[in-house]
Design a protein around this motif. Structure first.
Motif, PDB file in Angstrom:
ATOM      1  N   VAL A 124       0.839  -1.200   0.000  1.00 33.39           N
ATOM      2  CA  VAL A 124       0.000   0.000   0.000  1.00 33.39           C
ATOM      3  C   VAL A 124       0.875   1.250   0.000  1.00 33.39           C
ATOM      4  O   VAL A 124       0.649   2.190  -0.773  1.00 33.39           O
ATOM      5  N   ALA A 125       1.912   1.254   0.856  1.00 29.27           N
ATOM      6  CA  ALA A 125       2.810   2.413   0.916  1.00 29.27           C
ATOM      7  C   ALA A 125       3.547   2.581  -0.413  1.00 29.27           C
ATOM      8  O   ALA A 125       3.760   3.717  -0.871  1.00 29.27           O
ATOM      9  N   THR A 126       3.932   1.472  -1.034  1.00 33.29           N
ATOM     10  CA  THR A 126       4.612   1.545  -2.328  1.00 33.29           C
ATOM     11  C   THR A 126       3.702   2.160  -3.384  1.00 33.29           C
ATOM     12  O   THR A 126       4.124   3.028  -4.158  1.00 33.29           O
ATOM     13  N   LEU A 127       2.453   1.712  -3.421  1.00 30.35           N
ATOM     14  CA  LEU A 127       1.497   2.264  -4.395  1.00 30.35           C
ATOM     15  C   LEU A 127       1.223   3.741  -4.132  1.00 30.35           C
ATOM     16  O   LEU A 127       1.127   4.537  -5.071  1.00 30.35           O
ATOM     17  N   GLU A 128       1.086   4.107  -2.866  1.00 34.34           N
ATOM     18  CA  GLU A 128       0.853   5.513  -2.534  1.00 34.34           C
ATOM     19  C   GLU A 128       2.044   6.381  -2.939  1.00 34.34           C
ATOM     20  O   GLU A 128       1.866   7.491  -3.467  1.00 34.34           O
ATOM     21  N   ALA A 129       3.252   5.893  -2.696  1.00 32.69           N
ATOM     22  CA  ALA A 129       4.452   6.649  -3.070  1.00 32.69           C
ATOM     23  C   ALA A 129       4.536   6.808  -4.580  1.00 32.69           C
ATOM     24  O   ALA A 129       4.854   7.891  -5.089  1.00 32.69           O
ATOM     25  N   ARG A 130       4.239   5.732  -5.297  1.00 33.03           N
ATOM     26  CA  ARG A 130       4.259   5.792  -6.765  1.00 33.03           C
ATOM     27  C   ARG A 130       3.210   6.785  -7.284  1.00 33.03           C
ATOM     28  O   ARG A 130       3.469   7.566  -8.199  1.00 33.03           O
ATOM     29  N   ASP A 131       2.021   6.791  -6.650  1.00 30.18           N
ATOM     30  CA  ASP A 131       0.967   7.716  -7.041  1.00 30.18           C
ATOM     31  C   ASP A 131       1.388   9.167  -6.772  1.00 30.18           C
ATOM     32  O   ASP A 131       1.158  10.054  -7.601  1.00 30.18           O
ATOM     33  N   LEU A 132       2.032   9.405  -5.626  1.00 30.70           N
ATOM     34  CA  LEU A 132       2.499  10.757  -5.294  1.00 30.70           C
ATOM     35  C   LEU A 132       3.537  11.235  -6.303  1.00 30.70           C
ATOM     36  O   LEU A 132       3.517  12.392  -6.741  1.00 30.70           O
ATOM     37  N   LEU A 190      -1.491  18.644  -5.398  1.00 24.80           N
ATOM     38  CA  LEU A 190      -1.386  17.412  -4.606  1.00 24.80           C
ATOM     39  C   LEU A 190      -2.492  17.283  -3.567  1.00 24.80           C
ATOM     40  O   LEU A 190      -2.863  16.189  -3.176  1.00 24.80           O
ATOM     41  N   ARG A 191      -3.058  18.417  -3.127  1.00 23.01           N
ATOM     42  CA  ARG A 191      -4.150  18.372  -2.157  1.00 23.01           C
ATOM     43  C   ARG A 191      -5.497  18.125  -2.817  1.00 23.01           C
ATOM     44  O   ARG A 191      -6.401  17.629  -2.204  1.00 23.01           O
TER      45      ARG A 191
END
Length: 193
Positions: A124-132, A190-191
């Motif tokens: 989940v953290a990996t996907l969130e980082a990639r999305d960011l 980003l917000r």
């Protein structure tokens, strides 16, 4: 002082001109023979150990080799026929025992892989980082080329406002304004998601 005297606290050896004791039968005493071997073999043993162990251990190993040789001669009824070869074997065995001991200590300190709790990366953290990262890249593409270049020069390349201003022929106030615009744009982009 002879090696045997040094190692076992015996009285000093006979001087070169002193007569041999009656029980010697004209043979060289074991103490004198050991002393001669010590004088001949010490430099070679020092070189041998110096190439194989840390410097601070060399003299201890040489002394231990001669101690073992003296002990072996003391417990035998007859003298060792080839004391130099015997000494070589002692030195080699000391190194083997030392290596074996080091390996056993290393094994005692190691932990089997099965006993280690390895955690997988948080998907989940990996996907969130990639999305960011993707959203940040998209927001940077919407900036004007000049504002984007100024922002990246400051944040990525680490240049100061003064250095950027000198490179682009601008004032420091102008560089500060561009960076403020870029930060506000990135913050909104980003917000908003």
């Amino acid at each position: 002082m002879s090696v045997r005297s040094f190692l076992f606290g015996l009285s000093p050896r006979l001087a070169d001109g002193d007569p041999l004791p009656p029980e010697s039968g004209g043979r060289v005493s074991p103490t004198r023979a050991l002393d001669d071997i010590y004088r001949r073999e010490t430099p070679r043993l020092l070189r041998f150990f110096h190439r194989r162990v840390p410097r601070e251990d060399v003299h201890d190993l040489v002394q231990e080799s001669f101690l073992k040789l003296a002990h072996a001669e003391a417990v035998r009824d007859e003298p060792i026929e080839e004391p130099e070869a015997y000494l070589n074997r002692i030195a080699t065995n000391l190194l083997r025992n030392r290596a074996k001991s080091a390996a056993q200590k290393a094994m005692a300190r190691s932990v089997p892989v099965e006993d280690v709790n390895l955690t997988a990366p948080d998907l989940v953290a990996t996907l969130e980082a990639r999305d960011l990262i993707n959203r940040t890249e998209a927001a940077l593409k919407r900036l004007s080329p000049k504002t984007k270049d100024i922002f990246l020069a400051h944040r990525i390349d680490g240049l100061t406002y003064k250095e950027i201003a000198a490179r682009l022929g601008m004032t420091e106030k102008g560089v500060e304004s561009c960076i403020s615009k870029a930060i506000a744009h990135l913050d909104r982009s980003l917000r908003s998601r």
